[in-house]
Design a protein around this motif. Structure first.
Motif, short mmCIF file in Angstrom:
data_model
loop_
_atom_site.label_atom_id
_atom_site.label_comp_id
_atom_site.label_asym_id
_atom_site.label_seq_id
_atom_site.Cartn_x
_atom_site.Cartn_y
_atom_site.Cartn_z
N ILE A 110 0.84 -1.20 0.00
CA ILE A 110 0.00 0.00 0.00
C ILE A 110 0.88 1.25 0.00
N CYS A 111 1.94 1.24 0.81
CA CYS A 111 2.85 2.39 0.87
C CYS A 111 3.53 2.62 -0.47
N ASP B 293 -2.12 -4.76 15.90
CA ASP B 293 -1.39 -6.04 15.84
C ASP B 293 -0.82 -6.41 17.20
N LEU B 294 -0.27 -5.44 17.90
CA LEU B 294 0.31 -5.72 19.21
C LEU B 294 -0.73 -6.10 20.25
N LEU B 295 -1.86 -5.40 20.23
CA LEU B 295 -2.86 -5.60 21.26
C LEU B 295 -3.74 -6.82 21.02
N THR B 296 -3.91 -7.22 19.77
CA THR B 296 -4.81 -8.34 19.48
C THR B 296 -4.10 -9.57 18.93
N GLN B 297 -3.03 -9.34 18.17
CA GLN B 297 -2.32 -10.44 17.49
C GLN B 297 -3.32 -11.36 16.77
N ASN B 298 -4.26 -10.71 16.12
CA ASN B 298 -5.35 -11.43 15.45
C ASN B 298 -5.31 -11.09 13.96
N LEU B 299 -5.18 -12.10 13.13
CA LEU B 299 -5.05 -11.89 11.68
C LEU B 299 -6.28 -11.19 11.11
N LEU B 300 -7.47 -11.60 11.50
CA LEU B 300 -8.69 -11.01 10.94
C LEU B 300 -8.82 -9.54 11.31
N ILE B 301 -8.48 -9.20 12.54
CA ILE B 301 -8.56 -7.80 12.96
C ILE B 301 -7.51 -6.97 12.24
N ASP B 302 -6.33 -7.55 12.04
CA ASP B 302 -5.29 -6.87 11.26
C ASP B 302 -5.77 -6.58 9.84
N LEU B 303 -6.41 -7.57 9.22
CA LEU B 303 -6.91 -7.39 7.86
C LEU B 303 -8.01 -6.33 7.82
N TYR B 304 -8.84 -6.29 8.87
CA TYR B 304 -9.88 -5.26 8.95
C TYR B 304 -9.23 -3.88 9.04
N ALA B 305 -8.15 -3.76 9.81
CA ALA B 305 -7.44 -2.49 9.92
C ALA B 305 -6.85 -2.08 8.57
N LEU B 306 -6.32 -3.03 7.82
CA LEU B 306 -5.79 -2.73 6.49
C LEU B 306 -6.89 -2.24 5.55
#
Length: 237
Positions: free
Chosen positions: A53-54, A190-203
């Motif tokens: 993305i960057c 990522d640090l607080l949840t370490q959850n792939l799905l939540i990371d993808l939602y953030a992206l």
């Protein structure tokens, strides 16, 4: 000049979704428990997507008109005052018309006329890319996760939506902060949840925020030209 200026209703919808995304991602980061099992490839995957993305953003800074055309309404839409070809005599300054009404959009740096917003996005993308390599690939220890850091990050996104109200170097700084804020939100999530799905939602939200910010700028540019009766482009409409 912008083509197919986005309607107010579309901007209102995108801003509403963006604000909803800020609220939900903050709640997920602060109140979701860490995943019991963490995939070893989670960080490299998320880091690779954000780095992509960057890089796309950096490339878009150097080809802003192509980016605008990509975001224009599809063929067959109702034509507006802005659906005209730019007269050859219209001089551009930092890819904006060399007009006093756009003076807040540009700045001069070492003799170069630059778009303040695009330059800020470029600086922010470079900083975010370096941070991405450090955190997601070099295991950089980021110890500032939590509500204060998230609050600062959210402020960066919010100011990015309002960047058109500022001038020159301040506009540059706010746009840089916008991209860095998006990066910090992703790191905190990522640090607080370490959850792939939540990371993808953030992206997904980061991409949506970028599109919203671009359309806001496009809307503002169109609004400026609508109120102007002097330039050749406006006369041709």
């Amino acid at each position: 000049m912008p083509r197919g200026q986005p309607p107010d209703s579309l901007l209102a919808l995108m801003l509403t979704i963006s604000i909803f995304g800020l609220v939900t991602i903050t709640a997920l980061a602060l109140y979701s428990s860490k995943a019991e099992s963490s995939f070893s490839w989670r960080k490299p995957l998320i880091g690779s997507i954000f780095a992509f993305i960057c890089v796309v953003g950096i490339v878009a800074v150097f080809f802003p008109r192509k980016c605008v055309e990509t975001l224009s309404l599809p063929r067959g839409h109702t034509r507006t005052e802005f659906d005209v070809d730019e007269p050859a005599s219209v001089v551009l300054k930092g890819h904006h018309p060399a007009c006093s009404r756009f003076s807040a959009h540009t700045m001069e740096l070492h003799g170069l006329n630059l778009c303040s917003a695009c330059t800020g996005l470029l600086f922010g993308a470079v900083m975010a890319l370096v941070g991405t390599l450090a955190y997601f690939f070099a295991d950089w220890n980021f110890n500032q996760a939590g509500f204060p850091s998230l609050l600062i990050s959210i402020a960066g996104i919010a100011l990015g939506f309002l960047q058109f109200r500022f001038k020159a170097f301040l506009r540059l700084a706010i746009n840089s902060f916008f991209v860095v804020g998006a990066f910090l939100i992703l790191v905190n999530v990522d640090l607080l949840t370490q959850n792939l799905l939540i990371d993808l939602y953030a992206l997904f939200l980061i991409v949506f925020w970028l599109l919203t910010r671009i359309l806001i700028s496009k809307w503002n540019n169109g609004r400026i030209c609508l109120s102007c009766e002097s330039c050749e482009l406006r006369k041709k409409c």
